[in-house]
Design an enzyme around this catalytic site. Structure first.
Site, PDB file in Angstrom:
ATOM      1  CG  ASN A 100      -8.639  -0.733  11.847  1.00  0.00           C
ATOM      2  OD1 ASN A 100      -7.743  -1.287  11.753  1.00  0.00           O
ATOM      3  ND2 ASN A 100      -9.268   0.134  11.028  1.00  0.00           N
ATOM      4  CD  GLU A 144      -8.480   1.638   7.549  1.00  0.00           C
ATOM      5  OE1 GLU A 144      -8.377   0.602   8.348  1.00  0.00           O
ATOM      6  OE2 GLU A 144      -8.140   2.776   7.907  1.00  0.00           O
ATOM      7  CG  ASP A 186      -0.268  -0.460   2.690  1.00  0.00           C
ATOM      8  OD1 ASP A 186       0.890  -0.274   2.405  1.00  0.00           O
ATOM      9  OD2 ASP A 186      -1.091  -0.761   3.486  1.00  0.00           O
ATOM     10  CG  HIS A 196      -5.651  -1.657   8.622  1.00  0.00           C
ATOM     11  ND1 HIS A 196      -5.546  -0.633   9.114  1.00  0.00           N
ATOM     12  CD2 HIS A 196      -4.528  -2.232   8.789  1.00  0.00           C
ATOM     13  CE1 HIS A 196      -4.499   0.039   9.047  1.00  0.00           C
ATOM     14  NE2 HIS A 196      -3.788  -1.081   9.145  1.00  0.00           N
TER      15      HIS A 196
HETATM   16  C1  GLP Z   1      -0.186   0.549   8.145  1.00  0.00           C
HETATM   17  C2  GLP Z   1      -0.105  -0.486   7.322  1.00  0.00           C
HETATM   18  C3  GLP Z   1      -0.296  -1.813   7.421  1.00  0.00           C
HETATM   19  C4  GLP Z   1       0.384  -2.280   8.784  1.00  0.00           C
HETATM   20  C5  GLP Z   1      -0.062  -1.405  10.006  1.00  0.00           C
HETATM   21  C6  GLP Z   1       0.817  -1.917  11.259  1.00  0.00           C
HETATM   22  O1  GLP Z   1      -1.266   0.898   8.615  1.00  0.00           O
HETATM   23  N1  GLP Z   1      -0.686  -0.241   5.941  1.00  0.00           N
HETATM   24  O2  GLP Z   1      -0.092  -2.555   6.315  1.00  0.00           O
HETATM   25  O3  GLP Z   1      -0.182  -3.338   9.089  1.00  0.00           O
HETATM   26  O4  GLP Z   1       0.484   0.063   9.454  1.00  0.00           O
HETATM   27  O5  GLP Z   1       1.406  -0.846  11.678  1.00  0.00           O
HETATM   28  P1  GLP Z   1       2.350  -0.997  13.034  1.00  0.00           P
HETATM   29  O6  GLP Z   1       3.092  -2.107  12.572  1.00  0.00           O
HETATM   30  O7  GLP Z   1       3.249   0.230  12.787  1.00  0.00           O
HETATM   31  O8  GLP Z   1       1.655  -1.395  14.084  1.00  0.00           O
END
Ligand code: GLP
Length: 257
Positions: free
Chosen positions: A148, A155, A79, A150
């Site tokens: 959440n 989302e 993404d 995702h």
């Molecule tokens: C972002 C990415 C996700 C990832 C998430 C987790 O939102 N788009 O793919 O899973 O971060 O983040 P963190 O590892 O900082 O908790």
């Protein structure tokens, strides 16, 4: 007691801490590179120690083996924020540049992401999804987990078969990711492009990596509650190639005993 039957045999690995999670995941990535796999890569704080461990492992190889692996590198990130590109310090493109592209001196085009600067994000999402498919799909998809539920930026609510698309980010996600924007959730872009749950579930292997006590409850729900649109990661249940690597804190709400 509920059991983790949703997981493939040997699909859950609990490591003592985030550092050992990173080592295990880096080893899996290195093996995938040796197998010539197309990788699906992820961003987020969870992946920082993973990529550090992968860099160390690659640095420890002989020069010729390392060069061969880097020359054959092919990966697609999940993404990117709409409106951000490599020049923006908070873009996922920059994150990947700093974590892997620059330190490993990856060949141009080896590591791909959606183009957050595309004039038409929806068209860019279609292009990117088609590029992944044209490359033969993803062999090993690395996944973090949003607070959440995702995965990527899928989302809630999200169906099991969502395509690569541009979408609005939830307030919860903008809050979760505010740290990369000076702590200001309002500065986090409102939209993103993400591979969909359909693209993710089409990957041959999935490696879901979760660390820290803050995600213990959402991890439990994603693995054990009936799959549904309110928890996008729950659509990973039953994937024959699902492997979940977590630390003891993230595993603390799972019925393991
Ligand atoms: C972002 C990415 C996700 C990832 C998430 C987790 O939102 N788009 O793919 O899973 O971060 O983040 P963190 O590892 O900082 O908790």
């Amino acid at each position: 007691m509920t059991t983790l039957t949703a997981l493939a045999p040997a699909g859950l690995q609990v490591e003592p801490d985030a550092a050992s999670v990173a080592e295990r995941v880096a080893e899996a990535l290195l093996q995938a590179l040796r197998d010539g796999a197309t990788l699906g890569l992820a961003t987020g704080r969870t992946m920082v120690p993973v990529y550090a461990a992968l860099r160390r492992r690659l640095a420890a190889l002989s020069g010729p083996e390392r060069q061969a692996l880097l020359a054959g590198w092919r990966s697609f990130n999940l993404d990117e924020y709409v409106g951000l590109g490599l020049a923006d310090g908070s873009s996922f493109a920059r994150f990947m540049q700093e974590q892997l592209v620059d330190p490993l001196q990856l060949p141009a085009g080896a590591l791909q992401l959606p183009n957050g600067l595309a004039a038409d994000p929806q068209a860019e999402a279609r292009r990117y999804g088609a590029a992944v498919a044209a490359a033969g799909g993803i062999d090993l998809q690395l996944l973090g987990l949003g607070n959440n539920g995702h995965v990527g930026f899928n989302e809630p609510p999200c169906p099991a078969d969502a395509p690569c698309r541009s979408l609005s980010l939830s307030a919860a996600t903008r809050q979760q990711n505010a740290g990369a924007f000076g702590g200001d959730a309002g500065a986090v872009p409102a939209q993103a492009i993400t591979l969909g749950t359909a693209d993710i579930r089409a990957a041959r292997r999935l490696l879901l990596v979760v660390t820290g006590a803050a995600k213990a409850q959402v991890l439990r729900r994603c693995l054990l509650e009936p799959p549904g649109p309110e928890l996008p990661a729950s659509w990973l249940q039953g994937h024959p190639g699902l492997q979940v690597v977590v630390d003891a804190e993230a595993a603390s709400a799972l019925p393991l005993h």
